[in-house]
Design an enzyme around this catalytic site. Sequence first.
Site, PDB file in Angstrom:
ATOM      1  CG  MET A   1      -2.600  11.096  -3.231  1.00 17.10           C
ATOM      2  SD  MET A   1      -4.298  11.485  -2.875  1.00 17.10           S
ATOM      3  CE  MET A   1      -4.295  13.194  -2.148  1.00 17.10           C
TER       4      MET A   1
ATOM      5  CG  ASP B   1       4.865   6.938 -11.762  1.00 17.59           C
ATOM      6  OD1 ASP B   1       5.673   6.031 -11.304  1.00 17.59           O
ATOM      7  OD2 ASP B   1       3.621   7.171 -10.935  1.00 17.59           O
TER       8      ASP B   1
ATOM      9  CB  VAL C   1       7.177  10.133  -5.650  1.00 15.27           C
ATOM     10  CG1 VAL C   1       7.270  10.973  -6.946  1.00 15.27           C
ATOM     11  CG2 VAL C   1       7.845  11.074  -4.440  1.00 15.27           C
TER      12      VAL C   1
ATOM     13  CB  SER D   1      -0.393  12.757   4.132  1.00 16.37           C
ATOM     14  OG  SER D   1       0.256  11.649   3.677  1.00 16.37           O
TER      15      SER D   1
ATOM     16  CG  HIS E   1      -2.304  17.522   3.003  1.00 15.33           C
ATOM     17  ND1 HIS E   1      -2.833  17.504   4.364  1.00 15.33           N
ATOM     18  CD2 HIS E   1      -2.176  16.433   2.521  1.00 15.33           C
ATOM     19  CE1 HIS E   1      -2.978  16.099   4.453  1.00 15.33           C
ATOM     20  NE2 HIS E   1      -2.720  15.615   3.458  1.00 15.33           N
TER      21      HIS E   1
HETATM   22  P1  NAD Z   1       0.694   5.948  -4.575  1.00 14.91           P
HETATM   23  O1  NAD Z   1       1.598   4.911  -4.010  1.00 14.91           O
HETATM   24  O2  NAD Z   1      -0.836   5.574  -5.251  1.00 14.91           O
HETATM   25  O3  NAD Z   1       1.468   6.597  -5.720  1.00 14.91           O
HETATM   26  C1  NAD Z   1       2.921   6.884  -5.756  1.00 14.91           C
HETATM   27  C2  NAD Z   1       3.191   7.107  -7.169  1.00 14.91           C
HETATM   28  O4  NAD Z   1       4.457   7.613  -7.213  1.00 14.91           O
HETATM   29  C3  NAD Z   1       3.291   5.516  -7.801  1.00 14.91           C
HETATM   30  O5  NAD Z   1       2.742   5.626  -9.068  1.00 14.91           O
HETATM   31  C4  NAD Z   1       4.843   5.478  -8.034  1.00 14.91           C
HETATM   32  O6  NAD Z   1       5.143   4.678  -8.990  1.00 14.91           O
HETATM   33  C5  NAD Z   1       5.277   6.694  -8.278  1.00 14.91           C
HETATM   34  N1  NAD Z   1       6.762   7.101  -7.875  1.00 14.91           N
HETATM   35  C6  NAD Z   1       7.478   6.621  -6.798  1.00 14.91           C
HETATM   36  N2  NAD Z   1       8.885   6.805  -6.899  1.00 14.91           N
HETATM   37  C7  NAD Z   1       8.774   7.810  -8.001  1.00 14.91           C
HETATM   38  C8  NAD Z   1       9.894   8.586  -8.554  1.00 14.91           C
HETATM   39  N3  NAD Z   1      11.061   8.591  -8.118  1.00 14.91           N
HETATM   40  N4  NAD Z   1       9.790   9.262  -9.658  1.00 14.91           N
HETATM   41  C9  NAD Z   1       8.361   9.260 -10.099  1.00 14.91           C
HETATM   42  N5  NAD Z   1       7.537   8.678  -9.906  1.00 14.91           N
HETATM   43  C10 NAD Z   1       7.604   8.049  -8.785  1.00 14.91           C
HETATM   44  O7  NAD Z   1       0.512   7.040  -3.481  1.00 14.91           O
HETATM   45  P2  NAD Z   1      -0.325   8.069  -3.167  1.00 14.91           P
HETATM   46  O8  NAD Z   1      -1.558   7.603  -2.475  1.00 14.91           O
HETATM   47  O9  NAD Z   1      -0.846   8.742  -4.416  1.00 14.91           O
HETATM   48  O10 NAD Z   1       0.331   9.227  -2.130  1.00 14.91           O
HETATM   49  C11 NAD Z   1       1.202  10.069  -2.958  1.00 14.91           C
HETATM   50  C12 NAD Z   1       1.779  10.842  -1.922  1.00 14.91           C
HETATM   51  O11 NAD Z   1       0.356  11.831  -1.457  1.00 14.91           O
HETATM   52  C13 NAD Z   1       2.404  10.459  -0.648  1.00 14.91           C
HETATM   53  O12 NAD Z   1       3.395  11.636  -0.269  1.00 14.91           O
HETATM   54  C14 NAD Z   1       1.254  10.486   0.431  1.00 14.91           C
HETATM   55  O13 NAD Z   1       1.586  10.461   1.684  1.00 14.91           O
HETATM   56  C15 NAD Z   1       0.383  11.805  -0.073  1.00 14.91           C
HETATM   57  N6  NAD Z   1      -0.972  11.656   0.310  1.00 14.91           N
HETATM   58  C16 NAD Z   1      -1.837  10.582   0.112  1.00 14.91           C
HETATM   59  C17 NAD Z   1      -3.014  10.625   0.424  1.00 14.91           C
HETATM   60  C18 NAD Z   1      -3.995   9.388   0.320  1.00 14.91           C
HETATM   61  O14 NAD Z   1      -5.010   9.402   1.033  1.00 14.91           O
HETATM   62  N7  NAD Z   1      -3.476   8.485  -0.429  1.00 14.91           N
HETATM   63  C19 NAD Z   1      -3.700  11.891   0.889  1.00 14.91           C
HETATM   64  C20 NAD Z   1      -3.027  13.061   0.893  1.00 14.91           C
HETATM   65  C21 NAD Z   1      -1.601  13.012   0.846  1.00 14.91           C
END
Ligand code: NAD
Length: 734
Positions: free
Chosen positions: A339, A358, A415, A444, A465
């Site tokens: 995301m 990150d 994150v 989400s 979102h």
């Molecule tokens: P992801 O696992 O692909 O990415 C998360 C990233 O955050 C990773 O690169 C990780 O290294 C980084 N991270 C973790 N802890 C960290 C910290 N303390 N400091 C800095 N970076 C850190 O996850 P994603 O799918 O991108 O989802 C991220 C957020 O978006 C979540 O809250 C998720 O619920 C939300 N979201 C996801 C979707 C989806 O379809 N995947 C849709 C809407 C919202």
Amino acid sequence: MTDFTLKTDKDGVAVITWDCPDKSMNVMTFEALGELEACVDQALGDDKVKGIVITAGKDSFAGGMDLNVLAKLRDEAGDDPAKGVFDGVMDMHRLLRKIELAGMDFKTKKGAKPVAAALPGTAMGIGYELALATHRIFMADNPKGKVGLPEIMVGLFPGAGGTTRLVRKMGAMAAAPYLLEGKTLAPGKAKSAGLIDEVVAPEALLEAAKAWVLQANEADLVKPWDAKGYKMPGGTPYHPAGFQTFIGAAAMIHSKTQGVYPAAKALLSAVYEGAQVPFDTALRVEARWFTSVVLNPVSGAMIRSLFINKGALEKGAVRPEGVDDQRVRKVGVLGAGMMGAGIALVSAMAGIEVVLLDQDQAAAERGKSYTESYMDKGISRGKATPEKKEAALALITATTDYAALKGCDLIVEAVFEDPKVKAEVTEAVEKVIGDDCIFATNTSTLPITELAKASKRPEQFIGIHFFSPVERMALVEIIKGKKTGDRAVAKALDYVRQIRKTPIVVNDARFFYANRCIIPYINEGVRMVGEGVAPALVDHAAKLLGFPVGPLQLIDETSIDLGVKIAKATKAAMGDAYPDDAVDEVIFWMAGQGRMGRKAKAGFYDYDDKGKRLGYWDGLAEKYPVREEQPDLTEVQLRLMMAQVLEAVRALEDGVLTDIREGDVGAILGWGFAPWSGGPFSWLDMIGAGKAVEICDYLTETFGARFTTPDLLRDMAGKGETFYGRFGAEAKAA
Ligand code: NAD
């Protein structure tokens, strides 16, 4: 109001200029058509006028018909709406035909005055239909310019002669992408495709059109379809080649629309029938089909949701009043995963400076490289340039250093979905950012109000979102926590506007709005599999309703393990009230079998190595044998539809949704809710609250309490009310 003006130059060319006052782009109204006709009459009747150029006083020609007017056409047509609409449309045909014949004696084909269109830029819908009625179309080489007939996108089809003229100009097959898909082209491509005749430098546009008018000969002024011996390119329906085209087209339209979009079918009928009769009769045929589409509630609902209300939300209809411009200059994106990488991309493409942070530098760089590969793809498809790529990349700083977030006026956190991790980064970020920075989370599932507890300034904490993939999904859901203040909402809205997406603003509750509605849809499909309903019936029932993907295909896409995770969390939160044990039985078992969905190349479907769906997994039928007696298609459809729609109504009752426009637009853009319906509230209005209650009562009795009629719906049924009558913008204002 003067939209059209006429000025005859010394050289004898009458220049009719279209320039709607107070509008950045011209749109056609019936009053404006009257003005255009007066100008045309004056020019044709004036012996000193040798020819006419129709142009615009803006850097575009026209955006199309004012759809607000079109939506009202039906309502204002009196006791006989069909006649009113038909007469109105025929009047338009008469005027465009007058321009096309331009005084020509039909027998001798002599006496016409040349008419050219000089388009400074974009010409859409009636803007292009008007140009099609002239004898030659000149367009400025305007990089922002597009030509096309996008009416189909809002449940209409080109009804001002565009359908009939384009098919007669290039043949049904060649015209299909423009008519049926609303494909639009930039000037150069439009010329190669034969949509327009000349592309010239903007400063030479008027002179080029005038020069042509002054040298045109009589043969230039006879449209092919008005000339003797005209044959339609590609053949008419009873010509051997044409026959093939039309049979293929009918099948193709049905497979693409599943019969739920009346406009596509009506368009094809107008083309098929029109091709077999003389031109003027074909225009009448087109007008009759167009009238039937305008009178169909589907077009009204689509125009309202996809044009009027979507546009209103994008322009800030729900923005808090009195908050000054909150445009974002520098955004900090926390987490460079799936995301975060997408959010950085769309922000940089909007010209916003991005700090992409990150845990380690490699992860941050990986996130940035998403923009690089996206732009590379764009370049290879001719949609981006190396300069644009460099500009976007130059705006993104990939880092692990919180100090780089200094100067950000918005933070978007993406994150891991873990309240502890989110709380940690919130605290760390707040040590660096300025006092007026707004902090947004892309969670989400986690309540905003809870996450805001980690913040020292919860009034500046909000949910933004995004949907995945960020660069493709048009909707952004903005979520207000209990303490979120107006400036945070305005900031989120201004940001969404900058990145050219459509916002809805909702209040905080489990799963907000979109996911709250889509989860019951998936669950209902899975539940049916557990009951022994054929999986193909479940997915096809949804597709026949106009949903882009059936529930089983959808859970395979979003992954079964995510479903399991959400189910566990929901059950923990709801306790005994949890209604979905029957669903969990199926998905927990699937997860236990390692059938995690498409990403595992194994889910409800089997997949090949490339992830292409092959068919339903045999193991499913072994565990959940398909019952001999299958339910009625309509019953399956009503279950799938009501599972989502009732959740939308409950979201309104609970105050999560405060505006039904957002409920409708959000549903279509967020999860592809049957666009023909205009959204859940429009669909309920279409069938009527009384009928909806009847359906709910039947479903409750047969399938359980999850279909219990919401009090609001029962109240509306008793009073004979509609949602747009009771909650529409006009009702609110009153
Ligand atoms: P992801 O696992 O692909 O990415 C998360 C990233 O955050 C990773 O690169 C990780 O290294 C980084 N991270 C973790 N802890 C960290 C910290 N303390 N400091 C800095 N970076 C850190 O996850 P994603 O799918 O991108 O989802 C991220 C957020 O978006 C979540 O809250 C998720 O619920 C939300 N979201 C996801 C979707 C989806 O379809 N995947 C849709 C809407 C919202």
